[in-house]
Design a protein around this motif. Structure first.
Motif, PDB file in Angstrom:
ATOM      1  N   VAL A   1       0.297   3.975  -7.737  1.00 44.03           N
ATOM      2  CA  VAL A   1      -1.094   4.231  -7.351  1.00 44.03           C
ATOM      3  C   VAL A   1      -2.038   3.326  -8.140  1.00 44.03           C
ATOM      4  CG1 VAL A   1      -2.948   5.947  -7.375  1.00 44.03           C
ATOM      5  CG2 VAL A   1      -0.662   6.598  -6.589  1.00 44.03           C
ATOM      6  N   GLY A  20       0.817  -1.212   0.000  1.00 46.57           N
ATOM      7  CA  GLY A  20       0.000   0.000   0.000  1.00 46.57           C
ATOM      8  C   GLY A  20       0.843   1.251   0.000  1.00 46.57           C
ATOM      9  N   ILE A  42      -1.934  -0.250  -6.917  1.00 48.11           N
ATOM     10  CA  ILE A  42      -2.627  -0.468  -5.645  1.00 48.11           C
ATOM     11  C   ILE A  42      -4.139  -0.440  -5.812  1.00 48.11           C
ATOM     12  CG2 ILE A  42      -3.048   0.532  -3.349  1.00 48.11           C
ATOM     13  CD1 ILE A  42      -0.138   1.531  -3.409  1.00 48.11           C
ATOM     14  N   TYR A  43      -4.649   0.513  -6.606  1.00 48.69           N
ATOM     15  CA  TYR A  43      -6.091   0.751  -6.633  1.00 48.69           C
ATOM     16  C   TYR A  43      -6.807   0.237  -7.880  1.00 48.69           C
ATOM     17  CZ  TYR A  43      -5.188   3.720  -2.613  1.00 48.69           C
ATOM     18  OH  TYR A  43      -4.814   4.177  -1.378  1.00 48.69           O
TER      19      TYR A  43
END
Length: 323
Positions: free
Chosen positions: A310, A53, A313-314
């Motif tokens: 980013v 994360g 992760i998402y």
């Protein structure tokens, strides 16, 4: 024509910077983007590989401020050591133009270093140790190496190569002083540090080529003074090639996605085209333009890394595009 455009851009940028406070100018505003995205990308990639994360907000902010302060403190201290040379090469800078006194600038550099030290000590004693080594190394460059050897670029690269390592250890400790996961530094962190080291050799020498007149007059035996700008241009190009290759290895070892590779490759190929133009036009002005090109290249690469992590992760299926 291309050189002329680069000169116009450089003059325009210099004019805009001249409108800033002299204390902000000491921090090299033309390099802000690179100097902020370097600690940011190091922290974000380290946290991602260690925990899956993003880093927590407060430690990330402290690392960003501390990393920026560490980098810029070296700029201010170097300016204090180079007033006589800058009086010839860059007379508009705050110190040679007497808008800031040497004693005030030294105090400023010390305050920035203390901020960096406090941030590193809060995050991880291992990071503080790296900061002490890096600060000592760049001090050797500013006080001794530049005036005594054409290899003065070596401690600069080593010092800046330690920056991402110090930030990395704040979010993924080596285990020597705080925690232990069995790995001192992963391959991605090692490659990150090496990439910064070798590209900073090339980055620094671009600026040194710009400053060749003052260095020659003041007896500083830098590489452009000792071997000439044409040789320096070829030497610089070699290390930028190594740096671009290292940036790809970072992405491979961290299993990053297409956004990072696209950004790293596109900006890297653009940077190499600038290097080859420097070989064709080995002038101080072109060296100065390449110096700024190097900052922009690394900033784009770091920005691509941040965006890519980013997405990793998402965006659930993003990493499966390549892996």
């Amino acid at each position: 024509m291309q050189i002329r455009k680069a000169q116009v851009k450089l003059l325009s940028l210099t004019a805009r910077i001249g409108e800033l406070s002299p204390y902000l100018r000491l921090l090299r505003p033309e390099l802000y983007y690179m100097d902020l995205t370097l600690p940011a990308s190091s922290a974000i990639l380290a946290s991602y590989l260690a925990t899956g994360g993003l880093p927590e907000y407060l430690p990330f902010l402290i690392a960003l401020i501390g990393g920026f302060a560490a980098i810029t403190s070296s700029y201010v201290f170097n300016d204090c050591c180079d007033i006589d040379i800058d009086t010839i090469n860059l007379p508009g800078r705050p110190l040679p133009s007497s808008r800031v006194s040497k004693s005030s600038a030294l105090t400023y550099a010390l305050i920035l270093l203390v901020i960096a030290g406090a941030a590193a000590a809060y995050l991880n004693p291992e990071s503080l140790l790296i900061l002490v080594i890096a600060a000592g190394t760049i001090t050797i460059y500013s006080i001794f190496a530049k005036r005594n050897t054409f290899l003065s670029f070596l401690p600069v690269g080593i010092s800046y190569g330690l920056v991402p390592v110090g930030i990395w250890l704040a979010f993924d400790p080596a285990g020597l002083l705080k925690g232990n996961d069995g790995v001192i530094l992963p391959l991605s962190a090692i490659c990150f540090g090496l990439m910064m080291c070798v590209t900073d050799w090339a980055f620094t020498l671009g600026g040194v080529a710009r400053d060749v007149e003052g260095d020659r007059l003041k007896g500083a035996p830098t590489m452009p003074v000792t071997f000439g700008i044409p040789f320096t241009a070829r030497f610089v190009t070699f290390w930028w090639i190594v740096g671009v290759i290292a940036s790809i290895i970072i992405g491979w070892s961290a299993r990053l996605g297409p956004v990072y590779f696209a950004g790293a490759l596109a900006s890297g190929l653009w940077m190499l085209s600038q290097c080859f133009d420097f070989i064709r036009h080995p002038t101080p002005e072109r060296g100065g333009a390449l110096f700024l090109n190097g900052s922009n290249y690394r900033a784009i690469m770091f920005g691509s890394m941040i965006l890519d992590v980013v997405l990793c992760i998402y965006a659930g299926a993003y990493t499966s595009i390549l892996w």
